[in-house]
Design a protein around this motif. Structure first.
Motif, PDB file in Angstrom:
ATOM      1  N   LEU A 258       0.855  -1.184   0.000  1.00  0.00           N
ATOM      2  CA  LEU A 258       0.000   0.000   0.000  1.00  0.00           C
ATOM      3  C   LEU A 258       0.890   1.232   0.000  1.00  0.00           C
ATOM      4  O   LEU A 258       1.544   1.537   0.997  1.00  0.00           O
ATOM      5  CB  LEU A 258      -0.914   0.002   1.225  1.00  0.00           C
ATOM      6  N   GLY A 259       0.934   1.930  -1.129  1.00  0.00           N
ATOM      7  CA  GLY A 259       1.719   3.152  -1.204  1.00  0.00           C
ATOM      8  C   GLY A 259       1.087   4.253  -0.371  1.00  0.00           C
ATOM      9  O   GLY A 259      -0.140   4.382  -0.328  1.00  0.00           O
ATOM     10  N   LEU A 260       1.921   5.042   0.287  1.00  0.00           N
ATOM     11  CA  LEU A 260       1.449   6.167   1.097  1.00  0.00           C
ATOM     12  C   LEU A 260       2.305   7.372   0.738  1.00  0.00           C
ATOM     13  O   LEU A 260       3.520   7.351   0.930  1.00  0.00           O
ATOM     14  CB  LEU A 260       1.550   5.837   2.580  1.00  0.00           C
ATOM     15  N   VAL A 261       1.680   8.390   0.165  1.00  0.00           N
ATOM     16  CA  VAL A 261       2.404   9.564  -0.330  1.00  0.00           C
ATOM     17  C   VAL A 261       1.898  10.810   0.367  1.00  0.00           C
ATOM     18  O   VAL A 261       0.687  11.073   0.420  1.00  0.00           O
ATOM     19  CB  VAL A 261       2.241   9.719  -1.856  1.00  0.00           C
ATOM     20  N   ARG A 262       2.851  11.584   0.902  1.00  0.00           N
ATOM     21  CA  ARG A 262       2.514  12.831   1.591  1.00  0.00           C
ATOM     22  C   ARG A 262       3.432  13.950   1.110  1.00  0.00           C
ATOM     23  O   ARG A 262       4.205  13.770   0.191  1.00  0.00           O
ATOM     24  CB  ARG A 262       2.606  12.645   3.107  1.00  0.00           C
ATOM     25  N   ASN A 263       3.306  15.115   1.769  1.00  0.00           N
ATOM     26  CA  ASN A 263       4.041  16.322   1.384  1.00  0.00           C
ATOM     27  C   ASN A 263       3.679  16.726  -0.045  1.00  0.00           C
ATOM     28  O   ASN A 263       4.545  17.045  -0.865  1.00  0.00           O
ATOM     29  CB  ASN A 263       5.556  16.104   1.510  1.00  0.00           C
ATOM     30  N   LEU A 264       2.382  16.731  -0.319  1.00  0.00           N
ATOM     31  CA  LEU A 264       1.897  17.003  -1.668  1.00  0.00           C
ATOM     32  C   LEU A 264       2.089  18.472  -2.051  1.00  0.00           C
ATOM     33  O   LEU A 264       2.214  19.346  -1.197  1.00  0.00           O
ATOM     34  CB  LEU A 264       0.413  16.631  -1.755  1.00  0.00           C
ATOM     35  N   ASP A 265       2.077  18.706  -3.360  1.00  0.00           N
ATOM     36  CA  ASP A 265       2.180  20.065  -3.897  1.00  0.00           C
ATOM     37  C   ASP A 265       1.051  20.263  -4.898  1.00  0.00           C
ATOM     38  O   ASP A 265       1.183  19.919  -6.084  1.00  0.00           O
ATOM     39  CB  ASP A 265       3.530  20.271  -4.576  1.00  0.00           C
ATOM     40  N   PRO A 266      -0.081  20.816  -4.466  1.00  0.00           N
ATOM     41  CA  PRO A 266      -1.225  20.985  -5.373  1.00  0.00           C
ATOM     42  C   PRO A 266      -0.917  21.865  -6.576  1.00  0.00           C
ATOM     43  O   PRO A 266      -1.635  21.810  -7.580  1.00  0.00           O
ATOM     44  CB  PRO A 266      -2.288  21.627  -4.476  1.00  0.00           C
ATOM     45  N   GLY A 267       0.128  22.661  -6.494  1.00  0.00           N
ATOM     46  CA  GLY A 267       0.479  23.541  -7.606  1.00  0.00           C
ATOM     47  C   GLY A 267       1.361  22.890  -8.648  1.00  0.00           C
ATOM     48  O   GLY A 267       1.579  23.464  -9.722  1.00  0.00           O
ATOM     49  N   SER A 268       1.853  21.699  -8.391  1.00  0.00           N
ATOM     50  CA  SER A 268       2.755  21.045  -9.337  1.00  0.00           C
ATOM     51  C   SER A 268       1.988  20.532 -10.557  1.00  0.00           C
ATOM     52  O   SER A 268       0.931  19.920 -10.429  1.00  0.00           O
ATOM     53  CB  SER A 268       3.479  19.876  -8.664  1.00  0.00           C
ATOM     54  N   ARG A 269       2.542  20.772 -11.742  1.00  0.00           N
ATOM     55  CA  ARG A 269       1.943  20.261 -12.976  1.00  0.00           C
ATOM     56  C   ARG A 269       2.928  19.374 -13.737  1.00  0.00           C
ATOM     57  O   ARG A 269       2.653  18.969 -14.860  1.00  0.00           O
ATOM     58  CB  ARG A 269       1.496  21.421 -13.869  1.00  0.00           C
ATOM     59  N   LEU A 270       4.060  19.071 -13.129  1.00  0.00           N
ATOM     60  CA  LEU A 270       5.102  18.319 -13.823  1.00  0.00           C
ATOM     61  C   LEU A 270       4.596  16.975 -14.337  1.00  0.00           C
ATOM     62  O   LEU A 270       4.859  16.588 -15.477  1.00  0.00           O
ATOM     63  CB  LEU A 270       6.297  18.107 -12.887  1.00  0.00           C
ATOM     64  N   LEU A 271       3.870  16.238 -13.529  1.00  0.00           N
ATOM     65  CA  LEU A 271       3.443  14.890 -13.916  1.00  0.00           C
ATOM     66  C   LEU A 271       2.457  14.920 -15.075  1.00  0.00           C
ATOM     67  O   LEU A 271       2.472  14.029 -15.932  1.00  0.00           O
ATOM     68  CB  LEU A 271       2.820  14.182 -12.711  1.00  0.00           C
ATOM     69  N   LEU A 272       1.599  15.929 -15.101  1.00  0.00           N
ATOM     70  CA  LEU A 272       0.646  16.044 -16.201  1.00  0.00           C
ATOM     71  C   LEU A 272       1.299  16.575 -17.466  1.00  0.00           C
ATOM     72  O   LEU A 272       1.065  16.066 -18.569  1.00  0.00           O
ATOM     73  CB  LEU A 272      -0.522  16.951 -15.793  1.00  0.00           C
ATOM     74  N   GLU A 273       2.133  17.580 -17.319  1.00  0.00           N
ATOM     75  CA  GLU A 273       2.748  18.194 -18.489  1.00  0.00           C
ATOM     76  C   GLU A 273       3.757  17.278 -19.175  1.00  0.00           C
ATOM     77  O   GLU A 273       3.949  17.354 -20.385  1.00  0.00           O
ATOM     78  CB  GLU A 273       3.424  19.510 -18.088  1.00  0.00           C
ATOM     79  N   ARG A 274       4.384  16.393 -18.410  1.00  0.00           N
ATOM     80  CA  ARG A 274       5.401  15.494 -18.979  1.00  0.00           C
ATOM     81  C   ARG A 274       4.905  14.053 -19.030  1.00  0.00           C
ATOM     82  O   ARG A 274       5.694  13.121 -19.099  1.00  0.00           O
ATOM     83  CB  ARG A 274       6.684  15.598 -18.152  1.00  0.00           C
ATOM     84  N   HIS A 275       3.574  13.883 -19.016  1.00  0.00           N
ATOM     85  CA  HIS A 275       2.999  12.544 -18.942  1.00  0.00           C
ATOM     86  C   HIS A 275       3.521  11.604 -20.029  1.00  0.00           C
ATOM     87  O   HIS A 275       3.942  10.476 -19.750  1.00  0.00           O
ATOM     88  CB  HIS A 275       1.475  12.638 -19.033  1.00  0.00           C
ATOM     89  N   ASP A 276       3.484  12.041 -21.288  1.00  0.00           N
ATOM     90  CA  ASP A 276       3.865  11.155 -22.387  1.00  0.00           C
ATOM     91  C   ASP A 276       5.331  10.756 -22.303  1.00  0.00           C
ATOM     92  O   ASP A 276       5.686   9.594 -22.530  1.00  0.00           O
ATOM     93  CB  ASP A 276       3.581  11.823 -23.728  1.00  0.00           C
ATOM     94  N   GLN A 277       6.181  11.689 -21.958  1.00  0.00           N
ATOM     95  CA  GLN A 277       7.613  11.402 -21.813  1.00  0.00           C
ATOM     96  C   GLN A 277       7.851  10.414 -20.675  1.00  0.00           C
ATOM     97  O   GLN A 277       8.620   9.455 -20.801  1.00  0.00           O
ATOM     98  CB  GLN A 277       8.384  12.696 -21.547  1.00  0.00           C
ATOM     99  N   LEU A 278       7.169  10.644 -19.559  1.00  0.00           N
ATOM    100  CA  LEU A 278       7.327   9.763 -18.403  1.00  0.00           C
ATOM    101  C   LEU A 278       6.797   8.362 -18.713  1.00  0.00           C
ATOM    102  O   LEU A 278       7.385   7.349 -18.303  1.00  0.00           O
ATOM    103  CB  LEU A 278       6.595  10.352 -17.197  1.00  0.00           C
ATOM    104  N   TYR A 279       5.703   8.306 -19.435  1.00  0.00           N
ATOM    105  CA  TYR A 279       5.140   7.014 -19.825  1.00  0.00           C
ATOM    106  C   TYR A 279       6.146   6.213 -20.648  1.00  0.00           C
ATOM    107  O   TYR A 279       6.390   5.024 -20.365  1.00  0.00           O
ATOM    108  CB  TYR A 279       3.852   7.236 -20.619  1.00  0.00           C
ATOM    109  N   GLU A 280       6.724   6.833 -21.628  1.00  0.00           N
ATOM    110  CA  GLU A 280       7.687   6.137 -22.479  1.00  0.00           C
ATOM    111  C   GLU A 280       8.914   5.697 -21.685  1.00  0.00           C
ATOM    112  O   GLU A 280       9.412   4.578 -21.858  1.00  0.00           O
ATOM    113  CB  GLU A 280       8.115   7.037 -23.643  1.00  0.00           C
ATOM    114  N   GLU A 281       9.404   6.561 -20.814  1.00  0.00           N
ATOM    115  CA  GLU A 281      10.607   6.229 -20.048  1.00  0.00           C
ATOM    116  C   GLU A 281      10.375   5.026 -19.136  1.00  0.00           C
ATOM    117  O   GLU A 281      11.188   4.099 -19.097  1.00  0.00           O
ATOM    118  CB  GLU A 281      11.050   7.429 -19.221  1.00  0.00           C
ATOM    119  N   PHE A 282       9.260   5.030 -18.417  1.00  0.00           N
ATOM    120  CA  PHE A 282       9.075   3.991 -17.401  1.00  0.00           C
ATOM    121  C   PHE A 282       8.426   2.732 -17.956  1.00  0.00           C
ATOM    122  O   PHE A 282       8.569   1.659 -17.362  1.00  0.00           O
ATOM    123  CB  PHE A 282       8.321   4.560 -16.201  1.00  0.00           C
ATOM    124  N   LEU A 283       7.775   2.832 -19.113  1.00  0.00           N
ATOM    125  CA  LEU A 283       7.290   1.620 -19.765  1.00  0.00           C
ATOM    126  C   LEU A 283       8.464   0.752 -20.207  1.00  0.00           C
ATOM    127  O   LEU A 283       8.366  -0.477 -20.227  1.00  0.00           O
ATOM    128  CB  LEU A 283       6.415   1.977 -20.964  1.00  0.00           C
TER     129      LEU A 283
END
Length: 319
Positions: A258-283
């Motif tokens: 069970l992953g547990l993630v804290r210290n969130l940053d609601p203003g961050s858009r990195l994961l959405l803006e770089r989604h396709d690049q991240l998908y290719e890298e980690f796939l």
């Protein structure tokens, strides 16, 4: 007593199995294990004997012996989902993830809760009033009616976040606690995490199921048997690399962490803006990446409530 063969062997195995069953019900586990072990030697290809021997060996504190019986069981009945579940419990021990979630809910006492991947509603029903809870699932199969504080949207999470502001469903409040348990492909979980974070607060918590796989086959992107975590583990590795600002832990709870993630940053858009690049890298990251240090690479954390509670912030730590 030497091993018998033929009808006498089968009859004796049946007597031992019945005796072991009675002793297990009576709590005489050590004696039950002796009976089931003997029965499994007399009928080495009998799944019932092997399963009982594995379960009771685990219950009496012999995990290695239990795993040996699981290995034999997999050899004679590879289709049994119960073998995977038992192996997962033996590997981790401690409380099941739903029990840990119930503890987290009680400790955090969130005002709001969002769950992605509702299915039968088992985890959603853990959320008690006055917490406002919404679930998102394109094909929910609810086992019963929901409580007044619970609501389910029968749509994909991508469609939900594209068309709705979850705060409008939560009395204008941010998401205090969220649980991702949807599609077993990491890119879906990645988008879900990024979207949930946008509507959370800095001290909110996001839980992620299925991030510590049992083996390569059950971590595949295609489902080969009932037990299946998919490649959600890739999301943990991704977050560690590209979002070092997050506090990421994987609680060692059966069946698949069970992953547990804290210290969130609601203003961050990195994961959405770089989604396709991240998908290719980690796939392209093979499962073998985990072979030398799965626990370290997935930030495995002990399934010990006293320690888990410290991850949840000062408010929960006092409870």
């Amino acid at each position: 007593m030497p091993l018998r063969s033929g009808p006498d062997s089968a009859r004796l195995a049946g007597e031992l199995f019945a005796s072991g069953t009675a002793k297990r019900k009576a709590g005489r586990l050590t004696e039950a294990l002796a009976d089931f072990s003997r029965a499994a030697e007399l009928k080495p290809h009998d799944p019932g004997c092997l399963l009982q021997a594995a379960e009771v060996a685990y219950l009496v504190g012999k995990p290695q012996l239990a795993l040996e019986y699981c290995g034999r069981l997999r050899g004679v009945a590879p289709e049994l989902d119960v073998t995977d579940m038992l192996e997962a419990q033996i590997r981790f021990g401690g409380e099941h993830y739903l029990q840990v979630m119930a503890r987290i809910l009680d400790a955090v006492k969130p005002r709001t809760y969002v769950e992605i991947g509702v299915e039968h509603g088992t985890s959603l029903r853990l959320v008690q009033a006055p917490t406002l809870a919404i679930g998102i699932d394109p094909e929910p199969k609810l086992a019963g009616p929901l409580a007044a504080n619970q609501k389910v949207f029968a749509e994909t999470s991508d469609a939900f976040f594209a068309a709705r502001d979850p705060r409008a469903e939560l009395g204008g409040l941010p998401i205090d606690l969220a649980f991702i348990d949807g599609m077993h492909h990491f890119e879906f979980a990645l988008r879900d995490f990024a979207n949930l974070e946008r509507y959370s607060a800095a001290d909110s918590t996001i839980l992620i199921h299925d991030c510590y796989p049992l083996d390569r086959e059950t971590a595949d992107r295609e489902r080969h048997r009932d037990f299946w975590s998919g490649d959600i583990w890739r999301l943990i590795v991704l977050l560690k690399k590209y979002r070092p600002d997050l506090a990421v832990h994987t609680i060692a709870t059966a069946p698949t962490g069970l992953g547990l993630v804290r210290n969130l940053d609601p203003g961050s858009r990195l994961l959405l803006e770089r989604h396709d690049q991240l998908y290719e890298e980690f796939l392209s990251l093979d499962y073998a990446y985990l072979d030398d240090d799965m626990a370290g690479k997935l930030n495995l954390f002990p399934n010990d409530w006293a320690r888990i509670r410290t991850l949840l912030g000062s408010g929960a730590a006092a409870r």
